[in-house]
Scaffold this motif. Structure first.
Motif: not given
Length: 987
Positions: A499-503, A551-559, A932-938
């Protein structure tokens, strides 16, 4: 783009390497699927199938071939929280070693120093020898340790003139040898236990050994196995020539018994009452042994005789050989009463410790000649020294061994009586070496030669040297996770992961149009590379590790966000697409590298100071940062270049997102007094909460035992607490674990958690069973309740942390946080050439950490999920520090750029402009990570919900502090510096 060809080649080679590493997991999965299909639900047959495949080639790459066992070593390792099993930290009883080295001295100062050192262990990170040395110095300032440890065995190392420091050095060396020996013994025991992908490692110089046993079926057997003291013994042996005729008879007897088992298979059950007392057991054992070797893929089909699974020898010290998966069958056959009666009464069969050279899955069998009293001819207590060294002639190695006076006399007589025969060196019931005696050996000095490598010789010397020392291992930390909870973790982790990846993919595609699609391709490549590198390093994938990947995926888009926002600025300034992309990448490099470098610092600190799941999280975070940089900077650029070469248009926005926060003019510095006041008040509330309510410490920090117990009906925490209050009087805590419909409770108690004695864990489990059994609707047996790894109800996970290791974890956690803050502050100060930036960053990070810790104090017990402070929470704090500083570095980098580009503007204008111009990047990165974190949290499961809550709060508060704390503080400090300099010049 320069070096485009080299980058393509590097990317292709990295992809091939990752694909190769990941391919082993597909091969092992295929073999296990075949095993499950062949077994038809019979777990014993399934395991026998897999055992039989260990030496079989299952992956043929032409020039290189891999057996199933070799493929297992290279596949993805799943942590215990994902597949169930046991994690144990053992501590070698150095206290017992010192007593043995002193010949159990009763010297009052020695006894008192030992007692004080043992007491100090619970509140110190120093090792036992250091504590003993300090205690002895305090108890007997003028005492001499040489008088206590100057024993006959240590006479070559400790003399009457030896100083206390010299004695301590000898004691430390001896204890290190004992610990190394225990490590080797435990490794061997674990290898013999048949666990797939066991992990055993020494923890620094603490004298502790960490053991992970995935999928273990009998935790109590493991406890007994790992805590037993190794017994080093020397035995005389029978030769193959002496026993070969008996082996021939044994083969005929086994053949007859197997034939009888076949002929009576259909009537054995009906005739059980008429059979002799032991005949049914014999036939059953024979059938089980034979059927265990029958799965397809095994080399031997149906066993018809002893020699079907055993190759006898006719000469030498080895009486025969067998494949590793056949050793159990050989043992079964040789121990049948009808077969056993064919051999001398005093014979004992023992296997060699490892496979033979060239065929590592083939093991040798020895025939030990017993004694009337059951004691060996000689034991390890007589060894005074042993050294592994290169032989004087030839290329092999040998072991030089010395004995005390008593041992020398016995050794001389033993060797004189056995010239031309063999003497086996036995440890833990396995033969480590079986050298031939060439002549009588006097003086207690001898050499053990054989086909040793130098490493093998040193290992044997270590075993001989430390074998006399009673160094039992005591369990100081333990965690048992049932497979049902592990499967729940896998399901929850995969759900949150997908789910996080798709988001993230949808978010990037929506916000950046064509460029977002390119970023998604880079993200997929990053995921592929990340798993490939993880497998190649042999890293263990845990549930926090999955969280780290997400979390790395979420941060990966930062660059990518930093690059794309810079490209948008260049396009809006009137530059062409080609030049905008080139300048966008060039101008974004410094911010990307600085931001990822600071996050990398926290990842390294986590890895160094963390253990178990925390290290798993750190590993994925570190690898993820590196692969993310590679994909964002190089893979994305290569795709852009290819698209531009083909004349394709690349869009970086849509109508909604083109000018998202592009024209903001907020005076952030003007608001700093308000932000200081708000943050100060909130920090005060958190400090008061910490002082009044404190924190809910997990067993990692407080010590104790923690259980997750599943019931077969809805129960309340009060019901469980009332039942347990009758048996546990110390530190009892009961909380709902997960959703109410899961019918699970987390129970924490400090009852007898300091007691490392044998059977204490079983005793506490039984007490808990007696208290909780009435709460079940259906009757549950004690075995079903306590068998953690197989039961649907009862204890599904258990954890124990002793007081000494709890203290060490607390100290290491504090050091990790402080060291991380200092390292980041120094890096920023050096990188931006102003300590004021570093100070602004550290103050804001302290603000973020304090508020995150405070929210756990303020809300624990009020929210419907666990807010326990443990190692995972410290990992969250350090991750927040790393993530938060990333935000701040991007702003600092833009301030530095503005000061260079617009020197005539005031500092206030440049800083406000920097915050405003990076606002889109800040909101986009924080938003994507938060989603991403919200998906993991839920969806990520109860195990990591508190951990993810801390990260969510930290991301939010870190974004706020970047704009309203870090930058304003740096501004105030720089302004103050200017004022001082101006005053000094005027004067």
């Amino acid at each position: 783009m320069q070096n485009k060809g080299a980058l393509k080649f590097l990317a292709i080679m990295l992809a091939i390497a990752c694909a190769f590493q990941l391919s082993f997991s597909f091969v092992t999965h295929s073999v296990r699927s075949d095993a499950a299909e062949a077994a038809g639900g019979n777990s014993a047959v399934e395991q026998a199938y897999l055992d039989s495949m260990k030496s079989q080639v299952v992956y043929n790459l032409g020039l290189v071939k891999y057996t199933y066992a070799e493929c297992q070593e290279k596949e993805i390792n799943l942590g215990l929280d994902l597949q169930g099993g046991m994690n144990i930290t053992l501590e070698i009883a150095v206290e017992d070693v010192l007593k043995a080295l002193s010949n159990n001295s009763t010297d009052p100062a020695f006894v008192q120093a030992m007692a004080e050192a043992k007491k100090a262990m619970n509140n110190s990170t120093d090792d036992f020898i250091t504590l003993f040395a300090n205690a002895y110095r305090s108890v007997a300032p003028d005492g001499r340790l040489a008088a206590i440890f100057g024993t006959y065995e240590l006479r070559s190392k400790i003399t009457p003139e030896s100083t206390n420091d010299q004695v301590i050095k000898v004691l430390r060396e001896s204890c290190d040898a004992a610990i190394s020996n225990s490590f080797n013994v435990l490794s061997t025991r674990i290898d013999r236990f048949g666990v797939i992908q066991p992990n055993i490692q020494r923890i620094g110089n603490t004298g502790r050994i960490m053991v992970e046993l995935p999928g273990i079926k009998d935790p109590e057997r493991v406890r007994k196995l790992l805590q037993g003291t190794a017994s080093l013994e020397f035995w005389t042996t029978y030769t193959a020539k002496e026993l070969f005729p008996m082996m021939m008879q044994a083969n005929e007897e086994v053949s007859a018994l197997l034939a009888a088992a076949d002929s009576t298979a259909t009537t054995a059950a009906a005739d059980t009452a008429k059979a002799a007392p032991d005949s049914t057991d014999i036939l059953a054992a024979l059938g089980a042994a034979r059927d265990g070797s029958a799965p397809k893929g095994a080399e031997a089909g149906k066993v018809t005789s002893l020699f079907s699974v055993f190759q006898p020898m006719q000469d030498g010290g080895v009486i025969g050989m067998a494949q590793s998966y056949d050793t159990a069958k050989v043992n079964t056959y040789l121990n049948m009463p009808q077969v056993r009666s064919l051999f001398p009464r005093d014979v004992r069969f023992m296997w060699g410790i490892k496979g033979i050279k060239g065929s590592p899955t083939v093991y040798e069998l020895y025939a030990i000649k017993g004694s009337n009293d059951g004691r060996p001819a000689l034991d390890g207590s007589v060894i005074t020294d042993a050294v592994g060294q290169h032989a004087q002639t030839g290329s092999s190695a040998e072991v030089s061994m010395s004995m005390n006076a008593t041992g020398a006399k016995i050794w001389a007589r033993l060797t004189a009586d056995n010239v031309g025969r063999y003497i086996a060196v036995v440890l833990d019931g396995y033969v480590y070496s079986c050298p031939i005696v060439n002549g009588e050996i006097t003086g207690g000095h001898s050499q053990i030669s054989g086909d040793f490598t130098i490493a093998e010789a040193k290992d044997l010397a270590n075993i001989l040297q430390a074998g006399r020392l009673p160094a039992p291992a005591q369990i100081v930390q333990e965690a048992v996770v049932g497979p049902s909870l592990g499967q729940e973790s896998i399901d929850a982790g995969m759900t949150s992961f997908v789910l996080a990846f798709l988001l993230v993919l949808v978010y990037m595609l929506f916000f950046y149009n064509t460029a977002g699609f390119v970023a998604n391709i880079a993200l997929l490549a990053n995921l592929f590379f990340l798993f490939g590198v993880l497998v190649s390093f042999g890293a263990v994938l845990t549930l926090p590790g999955i969280a780290g990947i997400v979390l790395t995926m979420g941060m990966a888009v930062d660059a990518n966000v930093i690059i794309y926002e810079r490209v948008k600025e260049e396009i809006h300034s009137g530059k062409g697409l080609n030049l905008s992309i080139a300048d966008g990448f060039k101008n974004a490099y410094s911010a990307i590298i600085d931001g990822q470098a600071t996050t990398l610092i926290t990842g390294i600190v986590l890895f160094i100071f963390g253990t178990g799941p925390v290290q798993g999280f750190a590993t994925t975070l570190i690898i993820g940062i590196i692969t993310s940089l590679f994909c964002a900077i190089f893979i994305t650029r290569l795709i852009f270049v290819a698209m531009l070469d083909k004349g394709r248009n690349i869009r970086f926005w849509n109508r909604i997102t083109e000018y998202f926060m592009a024209n903001t003019h907020v005076n952030f510095l003007k608001l700093r007094k308000v932000s200081y006041t708000v943050s100060g008040l909130v920090m005060l509330v958190m400090v008061v909460s910490l002082a009044v309510r404190g924190l809910s410490y997990g067993v990692d920090f407080s010590g104790g035992r923690a259980y997750v117990v599943r019931f077969d009906r809805m129960v309340t925490a009060n019901e469980v607490r009332d039942a347990l209050d009758k048996v546990f009087s110390e530190g009892l805590e009961v909380k709902q674990y997960g959703n109410k419909d899961q019918m699970q409770m987390r129970i924490v108690t400090q009852y007898r958690y300091e007691d490392d004695g044998d059977g204490v864990t079983n005793e506490i489990n039984e007490m808990m069973y007696r208290a909780l059994a009435p709460l079940y609707e259906q009757k549950i047996s004690i075995d079903d309740f306590t068998t953690t790894v197989s039961n649907p109800y009862g204890i599904i996970s258990a954890e124990k942390v002793g007081p000494s290791i709890a203290h060490d974890i607390k100290v290491n956690s504090l050091i990790a946080v402080v060291f991380s803050l200092m390292a980041i502050g120094i890096y920023i100060a050096l990188r931006f050439k102003n300590w004021q930036y570093g100070m602004g960053g550290v103050i804001s990070l302290f603000h973020d950490a304090l508020l995150t810790i405070g929210i756990f104090s303020l809300l624990y017990g009020l929210l419907p999920f666990n807010l326990t402070v443990d190692q995972s929470f410290i990992a969250a704090i350090l991750t927040i520090i790393g993530y938060s500083i990333n935000d701040k570095v991007v702003i600092f980098d833009r301030i530095r750029e503005n000061m260079h580009l617009f020197p005539r503007r005031s500092r206030k204008e440049n800083i406000n402009h920097a915050i405003n111009s990076t606002l889109a990047r800040t909101i986009n990165t924080s938003g994507s990570t938060f989603v991403v974190l919200l998906a993991i949290f839920i969806f990520g499961g109860e195990v990591i919900r508190g951990f993810v809550f801390a990260l969510m709060f930290g991301v939010a508060i870190g974004t706020y502090s970047s704009m309203f704390i870090a930058t304003p503080v740096a501004y105030d400090l720089l302004t103050r510096k200017d004022r001082k300099m101006g005053k000094a010049i005027a004067e």
